[in-house]
Design a protein around this motif. Structure first.
Motif, PDB file in Angstrom:
ATOM      1  N   GLY A  29       0.821  -1.221   0.000  1.00 28.07           N
ATOM      2  CA  GLY A  29       0.000   0.000   0.000  1.00 28.07           C
ATOM      3  C   GLY A  29       0.846   1.258   0.000  1.00 28.07           C
ATOM      4  O   GLY A  29       0.576   2.217  -0.739  1.00 28.07           O
ATOM      5  N   LEU A  30       1.888   1.263   0.867  1.00 33.91           N
ATOM      6  CA  LEU A  30       2.769   2.433   0.922  1.00 33.91           C
ATOM      7  C   LEU A  30       3.525   2.625  -0.399  1.00 33.91           C
ATOM      8  O   LEU A  30       3.741   3.755  -0.846  1.00 33.91           O
ATOM      9  CB  LEU A  30       3.756   2.282   2.082  1.00 33.91           C
ATOM     10  N   LEU A  31       3.931   1.493  -1.010  1.00 26.79           N
ATOM     11  CA  LEU A  31       4.675   1.573  -2.269  1.00 26.79           C
ATOM     12  C   LEU A  31       3.806   2.172  -3.374  1.00 26.79           C
ATOM     13  O   LEU A  31       4.262   3.030  -4.144  1.00 26.79           O
ATOM     14  CB  LEU A  31       5.156   0.179  -2.674  1.00 26.79           C
ATOM     15  N   ILE A  32       2.553   1.721  -3.456  1.00 33.25           N
ATOM     16  CA  ILE A  32       1.641   2.268  -4.470  1.00 33.25           C
ATOM     17  C   ILE A  32       1.408   3.752  -4.255  1.00 33.25           C
ATOM     18  O   ILE A  32       1.450   4.560  -5.193  1.00 33.25           O
ATOM     19  CB  ILE A  32       0.305   1.495  -4.452  1.00 33.25           C
ATOM     20  N   ALA A  33       1.180   4.125  -2.974  1.00 34.01           N
ATOM     21  CA  ALA A  33       0.934   5.538  -2.652  1.00 34.01           C
ATOM     22  C   ALA A  33       2.159   6.389  -2.974  1.00 34.01           C
ATOM     23  O   ALA A  33       2.053   7.480  -3.556  1.00 34.01           O
ATOM     24  CB  ALA A  33       0.568   5.681  -1.173  1.00 34.01           C
ATOM     25  N   LEU A  34       3.357   5.873  -2.614  1.00 42.21           N
ATOM     26  CA  LEU A  34       4.599   6.620  -2.876  1.00 42.21           C
ATOM     27  C   LEU A  34       4.845   6.772  -4.362  1.00 42.21           C
ATOM     28  O   LEU A  34       5.251   7.842  -4.837  1.00 42.21           O
ATOM     29  CB  LEU A  34       5.773   5.898  -2.209  1.00 42.21           C
ATOM     30  N   ALA A  35       4.591   5.688  -5.129  1.00 41.16           N
ATOM     31  CA  ALA A  35       4.783   5.751  -6.582  1.00 41.16           C
ATOM     32  C   ALA A  35       3.844   6.776  -7.216  1.00 41.16           C
ATOM     33  O   ALA A  35       4.254   7.561  -8.090  1.00 41.16           O
ATOM     34  CB  ALA A  35       4.543   4.371  -7.193  1.00 41.16           C
ATOM     35  N   MET A  36       2.588   6.800  -6.768  1.00 45.88           N
ATOM     36  CA  MET A  36       1.618   7.760  -7.300  1.00 45.88           C
ATOM     37  C   MET A  36       2.027   9.193  -6.974  1.00 45.88           C
ATOM     38  O   MET A  36       1.944  10.087  -7.812  1.00 45.88           O
ATOM     39  CB  MET A  36       0.228   7.460  -6.744  1.00 45.88           C
ATOM     40  N   ILE A  37       2.487   9.399  -5.719  1.00 48.58           N
ATOM     41  CA  ILE A  37       2.929  10.741  -5.322  1.00 48.58           C
ATOM     42  C   ILE A  37       4.132  11.175  -6.155  1.00 48.58           C
ATOM     43  O   ILE A  37       4.210  12.315  -6.636  1.00 48.58           O
ATOM     44  CB  ILE A  37       3.266  10.770  -3.809  1.00 48.58           C
ATOM     45  N   ALA A  38       5.099  10.246  -6.342  1.00 53.66           N
ATOM     46  CA  ALA A  38       6.308  10.569  -7.103  1.00 53.66           C
ATOM     47  C   ALA A  38       5.964  10.924  -8.546  1.00 53.66           C
ATOM     48  O   ALA A  38       6.481  11.909  -9.092  1.00 53.66           O
ATOM     49  CB  ALA A  38       7.282   9.395  -7.051  1.00 53.66           C
ATOM     50  N   PHE A  39       5.079  10.133  -9.163  1.00 50.83           N
ATOM     51  CA  PHE A  39       4.676  10.418 -10.547  1.00 50.83           C
ATOM     52  C   PHE A  39       3.936  11.747 -10.644  1.00 50.83           C
ATOM     53  O   PHE A  39       4.148  12.525 -11.586  1.00 50.83           O
ATOM     54  CB  PHE A  39       3.798   9.282 -11.090  1.00 50.83           C
ATOM     55  N   ALA A  40       3.070  12.025  -9.673  1.00 47.65           N
ATOM     56  CA  ALA A  40       2.313  13.286  -9.677  1.00 47.65           C
ATOM     57  C   ALA A  40       3.243  14.481  -9.509  1.00 47.65           C
ATOM     58  O   ALA A  40       3.125  15.491 -10.220  1.00 47.65           O
ATOM     59  CB  ALA A  40       1.260  13.268  -8.570  1.00 47.65           C
ATOM     60  N   VAL A  41       4.195  14.348  -8.569  1.00 45.65           N
ATOM     61  CA  VAL A  41       5.151  15.439  -8.340  1.00 45.65           C
ATOM     62  C   VAL A  41       6.023  15.641  -9.570  1.00 45.65           C
ATOM     63  O   VAL A  41       6.314  16.782  -9.970  1.00 45.65           O
ATOM     64  CB  VAL A  41       6.021  15.135  -7.101  1.00 45.65           C
ATOM     65  N   ASP A  42       6.448  14.534 -10.187  1.00 43.46           N
ATOM     66  CA  ASP A  42       7.277  14.625 -11.395  1.00 43.46           C
ATOM     67  C   ASP A  42       6.524  15.345 -12.515  1.00 43.46           C
ATOM     68  O   ASP A  42       7.078  16.224 -13.184  1.00 43.46           O
ATOM     69  CB  ASP A  42       7.674  13.219 -11.851  1.00 43.46           C
TER      70      ASP A  42
END
Length: 410
Positions: A29-42
């Protein structure tokens, strides 16, 4: 620092799941959330940096900022923020999985090095492109300086990546490498030369797969089918394969026909040798006969008027033909060939086109056709040349000229 190690762990435990399952679901769950945040920030960072840099570029008078944008520097810089977020929170996401955490952290360090090299390359390319726009630097070998710097940068990055993957400190790795460098260079001499050559070939765009090259030293004349670190493979026109060391492309001279193929024409440069003994001034009856050749009718009539006017003005005694100025069968033949080539449908009229007389030889005087065919394909090119010179050889007799032929019986 925000602690998210077990952000979802307690929730899954409360739901009655086992400790092991809760740890996996928490990590996922944390990995999915972190990946989504990273892609959004990028995505957001790229958009904001692009808009900001474009706005600044429009306001400034210099074109350096435009060059920075064209070399994708803002886009590469935008990746820094999401990468920092990943570096910060990935250890927490995988806190219960030490082995995986170690692999992910090393991967992120490798990505950081690669991103740094990309930023350096974008910046150096921008400096190079900008300096090339300045008159004082146009004749300077800026490309070479940038290439040398980038080779060292990539080598440093490559060694850093190896140090990270192996877990050895960079200083220890560099020390070990220095001690073993003599042996490494001796063993991998060809590979190192090929590596440097392949970088040079790629950066300078010297050869591409599909290019037609001629490399006389290695007997290669055909199409490049493969380029790798050590060798370049050429399929010759007779379907044989020639293998050339990659470093030979930068140490020896070869011919790349790509420029010809993209120019819209293929050069025709061929001559016939006319016997000197058959070249003569034209008598009135000769002129009357040649006037019937339509491609030179207008030329002869115009030259007759000019010649008669000149001879009358200068009182030329035409009882001796050499006096004054006169037409020759060789000159009219040259004009005929020029007109013939200019009207040939297979000749590119936008490129150099001429028929010229070359320096006399012991066999005679070469009459050369210099032009470019529209069709660069080999078989069609040869057909065009054959068609032209079939006509040339047949036309010679109409001008009372002869082509030199070696008589082996004498």
């Amino acid at each position: 620092m925000l602690n998210i190690k077990h952000f979802l762990y307690d929730f899954f435990i409360d739901k009655g799941l086992s400790k092991n399952t809760s740890e996996y679901l928490n990590m996922l769950g944390l990995l999915i959330a972190l990946a989504m945040i990273a892609f959004a920030v990028d995505y957001v960072t790229k958009r904001l940096l692009w808009r900001f840099s474009s706005s600044v570029a429009k306001r400034t008078k210099t074109n350096f900022d435009n060059i920075l944008i064209s070399n994708k520097l803002p886009r590469n810089v935008a990746h820094i923020i999401p990468l920092l977020i990943l570096i910060e929170f990935v250890p927490q996401v995988f806190s219960d999985f030490e082995f995986t955490q170690d692999i992910i952290e090393k991967t992120l360090k490798v990505i950081t090095i690669i991103l740094t090299l990309q930023i350096i390359r974008s910046l150096l390319s921008s400096v190079k492109d900008y300096l090339k726009t300045l008159p004082s630097y146009k004749d300077k070998p800026i490309d070479s300086y940038v290439q040398v710097f980038m080779i060292f940068a990539w080598l440093l990055g490559f060694f850093s990546i190896i140090a990270i993957v192996t877990g050895v400190s960079f200083l220890e790795f560099a020390t070990t490498l220095g001690a073993a460098s003599a042996v490494i260079i001796l063993i991998f001499k060809d590979t190192i030369l090929g590596f440097v050559a392949s970088i040079q070939v790629s950066i300078n765009d010297m050869v591409r797969i599909g290019d037609w090259i001629t490399f006389e030293k290695y007997g290669a004349d055909g199409e490049v089918t493969e380029i790798n670190l050590a060798t370049v493979k050429v399929q010759n026109w007779d379907k044989t394969i020639t293998t050339i060391p990659t470093y030979a492309l930068i140490s020896d001279s070869f011919k790349n026909w790509r420029g010809m193929l993209s120019s819209g024409g293929r050069r025709i440069k061929r001559s016939v040798i006319v016997k000197v003994s058959t070249i003569k001034f034209l008598e009135p009856e000769d002129i009357a006969k040649l006037k019937k050749i339509q491609l030179v009718t207008n030329y002869i009539e115009r030259k007759e008027i000019e010649i008669n006017k000149y001879n009358v003005e200068h009182g030329a005694d035409k009882s001796v033909l050499i006096n004054g100025i006169n037409l020759t069968n060789f000159g009219v033949f040259r004009k005929y060939l020029q007109t013939y080539i200019e009207n040939h449908s297979a000749i590119n009229k936008n490129m150099t086109l001429m028929v010229r007389q070359l320096e006399p030889t012991t066999q005679g005087i070469p009459m050369e056709i210099y032009a470019f065919s529209k069709d660069q394909r080999w078989e069609n090119y040869e057909f065009i040349i054959g068609d032209i010179f079939d006509h040339v050889l047949a036309a010679v007799n109409y001008f009372d000229l002869e082509i030199y032929e070696l008589d082996l019986g004498k």
